[in-house]
Design an enzyme around this catalytic site. Structure first.
Site, mmCIF file in Angstrom:
data_model
loop_
_atom_site.group_PDB
_atom_site.id
_atom_site.type_symbol
_atom_site.label_atom_id
_atom_site.label_comp_id
_atom_site.label_asym_id
_atom_site.label_seq_id
_atom_site.Cartn_x
_atom_site.Cartn_y
_atom_site.Cartn_z
ATOM 1 N N HIS A 99 15.768 3.847 45.952
ATOM 2 C CA HIS A 99 14.705 3.838 46.872
ATOM 3 C C HIS A 99 14.698 2.256 47.378
ATOM 4 O O HIS A 99 14.278 1.905 48.543
ATOM 5 C CB HIS A 99 13.391 4.350 46.256
ATOM 6 C CG HIS A 99 12.110 4.057 46.948
ATOM 7 N ND1 HIS A 99 12.040 4.886 48.317
ATOM 8 C CD2 HIS A 99 10.853 3.570 46.857
ATOM 9 C CE1 HIS A 99 10.859 4.342 48.834
ATOM 10 N NE2 HIS A 99 10.216 4.006 47.947
ATOM 11 N N ALA A 100 14.694 1.481 46.430
ATOM 12 C CA ALA A 100 14.639 0.007 46.378
ATOM 13 C C ALA A 100 15.789 -0.567 47.530
ATOM 14 O O ALA A 100 15.536 -1.211 48.165
ATOM 15 C CB ALA A 100 14.900 -0.983 45.206
#
Lengths: 100, 104
Positions: free
Chosen positions: B76-77
């Site tokens: 996600h990052a």
């Protein structure tokens, strides 16, 4: 009992923050019901919440959501508090919003 | 890797904020607030750089041979980082476009 709802892109990164907030609320004896939801559910979530907080990834929705829900308390989670997963700081932000 | 979760959060927070600022800037340009839009992009750039600083730590660790688990949070990052970069580029183009449109 106050219903605190966090809105996030997928609900995953916010759920860890929710856990920390729940711990802090317990320590402080605050009757808060806290949960995280994907922003796509905002229409169901916001009307039933006392405070709605937006994660940084979706805070560009803030103005639109405030306009759509003029009587709701909706704010963006402070960037630093979110990055540090600081449950205590976000609880403080919630307390201040509820006081207004 | 120690602190990988925290690093991921810091990245998500910084670049996620940058991404949001870029998207907001496009809205501002659409409303005709070109100067405000450009200022917000500048602010977004600062947040983006901060995110990159945190991300660099992960790159360094991997470069020294430290192994770590790829998990959803890290993905996600990374995703938010690339998405923020794209929106930064797009925001600048849209601001220029709206400025040109307004001048007509």
């Amino acid at each position: 009992m106050k219903k605190i709802r966090l809105l996030c892109a997928a609900g995953m990164s916010t759920s860890l923050l929710v856990t920390k907030m729940q711990k802090e609320a317990e320590i402080q004896g605050l009757d808060y019901n806290i949960s995280a939801h994907p922003v796509s559910e905002s229409n169901n979530v916001i009307p039933n919440a006392d405070v709605t907080l937006l994660g940084p990834q979706i805070r560009f929705n803030l103005k639109k959501l405030q306009k759509e829900n003029p009587n709701a308390i909706i704010e963006a989670i402070d960037m630093q508090s979110y990055g540090m997963i600081d449950g205590k700081a976000v609880i403080l932000q919630v307390k201040k919003l509820l006081e207004k | 890797m120690e602190g990988l979760e925290l690093l991921s959060f810091q990245i998500i927070s910084s670049v996620g904020t940058a991404r949001s600022m870029y998207i907001e800037a496009i809205s501002l340009a659409k409303e005709g607030n070109i100067d405000e839009a450009r200022s917000l992009v500048e602010e977004g750039n600062k947040c983006f750089v901060e995110g990159h600083r945190h991300h660099a730590k992960i790159i360094q660790k991997e470069a020294t041979g430290e192994s770590f688990e790829i998990n959803l949070l890290l993905i996600h990052a990374e995703d938010q980082l690339m998405s923020a970069e794209a929106f930064g580029i797009i925001a600048n183009e849209f601001i220029d476009l709206y400025e040109r449109l307004d001048k007509k």
